[in-house]
Design a protein around this motif. Structure first.
Motif, PDB file in Angstrom:
ATOM      1  N   TYR A 196       0.865  -1.190   0.000  1.00 57.73           N
ATOM      2  CA  TYR A 196       0.000   0.000   0.000  1.00 57.73           C
ATOM      3  C   TYR A 196       0.892   1.228   0.000  1.00 57.73           C
ATOM      4  CZ  TYR A 196      -3.282   3.635   1.158  1.00 57.73           C
ATOM      5  OH  TYR A 196      -4.023   4.789   1.109  1.00 57.73           O
ATOM      6  N   THR A 197       0.557   2.202  -0.863  1.00 57.48           N
ATOM      7  CA  THR A 197       1.311   3.444  -0.976  1.00 57.48           C
ATOM      8  C   THR A 197       0.367   4.626  -0.821  1.00 57.48           C
ATOM      9  OG1 THR A 197       2.770   2.364  -2.589  1.00 57.48           O
ATOM     10  CG2 THR A 197       2.937   4.758  -2.382  1.00 57.48           C
ATOM     11  N   GLN A 198       0.747   5.588  -0.008  1.00 63.39           N
ATOM     12  CA  GLN A 198       0.009   6.842   0.104  1.00 63.39           C
ATOM     13  C   GLN A 198       0.770   7.907  -0.670  1.00 63.39           C
ATOM     14  OE1 GLN A 198      -3.053   7.158   1.823  1.00 63.39           O
ATOM     15  NE2 GLN A 198      -3.112   9.049   0.639  1.00 63.39           N
ATOM     16  N   ILE A 199       0.086   8.551  -1.621  1.00 63.60           N
ATOM     17  CA  ILE A 199       0.728   9.517  -2.501  1.00 63.60           C
ATOM     18  C   ILE A 199       0.211  10.920  -2.207  1.00 63.60           C
ATOM     19  CG2 ILE A 199       1.088  10.238  -4.892  1.00 63.60           C
ATOM     20  CD1 ILE A 199       0.000   6.728  -4.414  1.00 63.60           C
ATOM     21  N   PHE A 200       1.134  11.873  -2.074  1.00 64.49           N
ATOM     22  CA  PHE A 200       0.817  13.287  -1.920  1.00 64.49           C
ATOM     23  C   PHE A 200       1.400  14.003  -3.142  1.00 64.49           C
ATOM     24  CE2 PHE A 200       1.305  11.287   2.173  1.00 64.49           C
ATOM     25  CZ  PHE A 200       0.186  11.698   2.873  1.00 64.49           C
ATOM     26  N   ARG A 201       0.559  14.683  -3.922  1.00 71.03           N
ATOM     27  CA  ARG A 201       0.992  15.313  -5.167  1.00 71.03           C
ATOM     28  C   ARG A 201       0.723  16.815  -5.110  1.00 71.03           C
ATOM     29  NH1 ARG A 201      -0.575  11.990 -10.190  1.00 71.03           N
ATOM     30  NH2 ARG A 201       1.226  10.864  -9.323  1.00 71.03           N
ATOM     31  N   THR A 202       1.712  17.604  -5.462  1.00 71.60           N
ATOM     32  CA  THR A 202       1.546  19.055  -5.460  1.00 71.60           C
ATOM     33  C   THR A 202       0.555  19.477  -6.536  1.00 71.60           C
ATOM     34  OG1 THR A 202       3.384  19.399  -7.008  1.00 71.60           O
ATOM     35  CG2 THR A 202       3.916  19.345  -4.649  1.00 71.60           C
ATOM     36  N   LYS A 203       0.166  20.741  -6.512  1.00 70.65           N
ATOM     37  CA  LYS A 203      -0.802  21.244  -7.481  1.00 70.65           C
ATOM     38  C   LYS A 203      -0.268  21.065  -8.905  1.00 70.65           C
ATOM     39  CE  LYS A 203      -2.634  24.793  -4.350  1.00 70.65           C
ATOM     40  NZ  LYS A 203      -2.859  26.247  -4.169  1.00 70.65           N
ATOM     41  N   GLU A 204      -1.166  20.647  -9.809  1.00 67.02           N
ATOM     42  CA  GLU A 204      -0.774  20.388 -11.189  1.00 67.02           C
ATOM     43  C   GLU A 204      -1.200  21.492 -12.151  1.00 67.02           C
ATOM     44  OE1 GLU A 204      -0.710  16.018 -12.450  1.00 67.02           O
ATOM     45  OE2 GLU A 204      -2.447  16.112 -11.098  1.00 67.02           O
ATOM     46  N   TYR A 205      -2.102  22.399 -11.714  1.00 67.80           N
ATOM     47  CA  TYR A 205      -2.522  23.484 -12.600  1.00 67.80           C
ATOM     48  C   TYR A 205      -2.820  24.729 -11.771  1.00 67.80           C
ATOM     49  CZ  TYR A 205      -7.215  21.679 -11.380  1.00 67.80           C
ATOM     50  OH  TYR A 205      -8.331  21.233 -10.712  1.00 67.80           O
ATOM     51  N   GLN A 221      -5.958  25.185  -9.441  1.00 67.56           N
ATOM     52  CA  GLN A 221      -6.209  24.117  -8.459  1.00 67.56           C
ATOM     53  C   GLN A 221      -6.134  24.697  -7.059  1.00 67.56           C
ATOM     54  OE1 GLN A 221      -3.849  20.621  -9.170  1.00 67.56           O
ATOM     55  NE2 GLN A 221      -4.313  19.684  -7.191  1.00 67.56           N
ATOM     56  N   ASP A 222      -7.114  24.360  -6.218  1.00 64.79           N
ATOM     57  CA  ASP A 222      -7.187  24.998  -4.904  1.00 64.79           C
ATOM     58  C   ASP A 222      -6.257  24.380  -3.875  1.00 64.79           C
ATOM     59  OD1 ASP A 222      -8.588  22.640  -4.781  1.00 64.79           O
ATOM     60  OD2 ASP A 222     -10.258  23.426  -3.612  1.00 64.79           O
ATOM     61  N   ARG A 223      -5.975  23.083  -3.990  1.00 64.67           N
ATOM     62  CA  ARG A 223      -5.097  22.441  -3.011  1.00 64.67           C
ATOM     63  C   ARG A 223      -4.475  21.191  -3.631  1.00 64.67           C
ATOM     64  NH1 ARG A 223     -10.333  21.168  -1.811  1.00 64.67           N
ATOM     65  NH2 ARG A 223     -10.844  19.009  -1.274  1.00 64.67           N
ATOM     66  N   ALA A 224      -3.434  20.702  -2.966  1.00 64.11           N
ATOM     67  CA  ALA A 224      -2.715  19.528  -3.448  1.00 64.11           C
ATOM     68  C   ALA A 224      -3.595  18.288  -3.366  1.00 64.11           C
ATOM     69  CB  ALA A 224      -1.437  19.335  -2.637  1.00 64.11           C
ATOM     70  N   ASP A 225      -3.180  17.244  -4.084  1.00 60.67           N
ATOM     71  CA  ASP A 225      -3.948  15.992  -4.113  1.00 60.67           C
ATOM     72  C   ASP A 225      -3.345  14.939  -3.199  1.00 60.67           C
ATOM     73  OD1 ASP A 225      -6.022  16.622  -5.902  1.00 60.67           O
ATOM     74  OD2 ASP A 225      -4.674  16.389  -7.615  1.00 60.67           O
ATOM     75  N   ARG A 226      -4.212  14.011  -2.795  1.00 58.07           N
ATOM     76  CA  ARG A 226      -3.792  12.898  -1.952  1.00 58.07           C
ATOM     77  C   ARG A 226      -4.619  11.679  -2.341  1.00 58.07           C
ATOM     78  NH1 ARG A 226      -4.562  13.676   4.362  1.00 58.07           N
ATOM     79  NH2 ARG A 226      -6.727  13.632   3.688  1.00 58.07           N
ATOM     80  N   PHE A 227      -3.941  10.568  -2.629  1.00 60.29           N
ATOM     81  CA  PHE A 227      -4.651   9.344  -2.990  1.00 60.29           C
ATOM     82  C   PHE A 227      -3.791   8.137  -2.631  1.00 60.29           C
ATOM     83  CE2 PHE A 227      -2.433  11.040  -6.661  1.00 60.29           C
ATOM     84  CZ  PHE A 227      -1.744   9.955  -7.189  1.00 60.29           C
ATOM     85  N   GLY A 228      -4.395   6.962  -2.674  1.00 65.89           N
ATOM     86  CA  GLY A 228      -3.702   5.749  -2.272  1.00 65.89           C
ATOM     87  C   GLY A 228      -3.589   4.750  -3.399  1.00 65.89           C
ATOM     88  N   SER A 229      -2.621   3.846  -3.265  1.00 66.85           N
ATOM     89  CA  SER A 229      -2.360   2.827  -4.276  1.00 66.85           C
ATOM     90  C   SER A 229      -2.213   1.472  -3.594  1.00 66.85           C
ATOM     91  CB  SER A 229      -1.090   3.165  -5.053  1.00 66.85           C
ATOM     92  OG  SER A 229      -0.751   2.128  -5.953  1.00 66.85           O
TER      93      SER A 229
END
Length: 353
Positions: free
Chosen positions: A326-335, A338-346
């Motif tokens: 399991y991986t937790q990913i934190f991604r900075t703003k891409e455009y 965009q109001d805030r950074a993204d967070r999702f899991g794998s």
């Protein structure tokens, strides 16, 4: 035999020299898939992985890169792939004095789908300041080589479709209906159909593991790579740190691009093992069709950010031929809007056959 890096050439120059050797490799792979492993070396056979990434995992959202599914299979080690790899600009091999080889080369076949949406999926009208609805369905053909526990290389050509033919709309609506989630209502504004051709390359090398505290080891795995195509064009670099009781020839679990590279390859064990990992990657993005819009037609688009970063943390568990991670990913703003950074899991599941 072993791999080494030849003279450095430009990133664009590398990709210009790839097609002939890669096409020959892929054609040969179709006819010699079951070829036996390299003589005298005990290696895992076929290794297949299933990956699921979703912003509900650890994020609790339903936006942007909202879901990805990928299936990947590695062949047994194939001797002729070593020779084919020698035709690529940065792959070269040489015999050791004792005539043995530490290089293992495998073919790779993958199938995947990515789904992208704006933040508010309940609106039917076009949301101009947010990213477009989009889907990507692809089939990938690749070559994977590992030089023992020191270096890992992967090159993959993906062919597919972006737009309604990716069937992302049907997949998302079906799953949301089954689980009672919000109905996505803006798919009429998704990107147009467009053939998707992309080339990816990743290289990682591993420093020797060292003892850490009592009964634990750690190692550092720097990497670089990039992509060239009408879906993604970027250059990337970063590193991963692993900590565990018995670190083996493993470069981390597989992940869905764009992301830190991970290898589907891992060795069989007699019992249970685990490790924790954390990594960072920075990408200089020249093209992202899911933000820039269609290549050959007018479509919804937003102003992307050139520099994007990922921070990832996770755990990998292995029992014999089975590995779960399991991986937790934190991604900075891409455009820009965009109001805030993204967070999702794998979540990934790999098995050796």
């Amino acid at each position: 035999m072993r791999l080494y890096c030849g003279p450095q050439i430009s990133f664009a120059g590398l990709f210009m020299k790839i097609p002939n050797a890669l096409v020959v490799t892929l054609m040969a792979l179709l006819f010699t898939w079951p070829e036996a492993a390299l003589a005298g070396i005990e290696e895992p056979g076929y290794i297949c992985s299933a990956q699921f990434e979703n912003d509900m995992f650890g994020g609790g959202t339903d936006r942007h890169f909202t879901h990805g599914t990928a299936f990947n299979c590695l062949t047994k080690p194939i001797p002729w792939v070593v020779k084919a790899a020698d035709q690529l600009p940065w792959f070269t091999y040489e015999k050791t004095q004792d005539g043995k080889t530490e290089l293992q080369a495998r073919g790779s076949l993958s199938l995947g789908q990515n789904i992208y949406t704006p933040e508010d999926i309940t609106k039917k009208e076009l949301i101009e300041e947010d990213r477009p609805y989009a889907g990507w369905l692809y089939l990938g053909f690749g070559l994977v080589a590992n030089q023992g526990n020191r270096r890992f290389d992967k090159i993959e050509l993906t062919l597919g479709m972006v737009g309604p033919w990716s069937r992302a709309e049907e997949v998302q609506k079906t799953w949301h209906s089954l689980f009672g989630f919000r109905e996505p209502r803006g798919w009429d504004h998704q990107l147009d159909n467009e053939p998707a051709v992309n080339l990816f390359y990743e290289q990682a090398w591993r420093y020797d593991k060292r003892g850490f505290l009592t009964g634990l080891e750690y190692d550092l795995i720097p990497h670089f790579g990039g992509a060239l195509g009408n879906v993604f064009t970027y250059a990337a670099a970063g590193f991963t740190l692993r900590v565990g009781p018995d670190l083996q020839e493993d470069f981390g679990p597989p992940r869905i691009r764009p992301s830190l590279p991970g290898g589907g390859f891992f060795r069989n064990r007699t019992g249970f093992n685990w490790y924790l990992f954390a990594g960072v990657e920075g990408r200089a993005v020249l093209r992202n069709i899911f933000l820039d819009g269609n290549t050959f037609s007018d479509s919804h688009s937003v102003d992307k950010k050139i520099l994007v970063g990922d921070l990832q943390t996770g755990i990998a568990l292995q029992y014999r031929r089975l590995r779960i991670s399991y991986t937790q990913i934190f991604r900075t703003k891409e455009y820009d809007s965009q109001d805030r950074a993204d967070r999702f899991g794998s979540l990934s599941l790999s098995f050796q056959f």
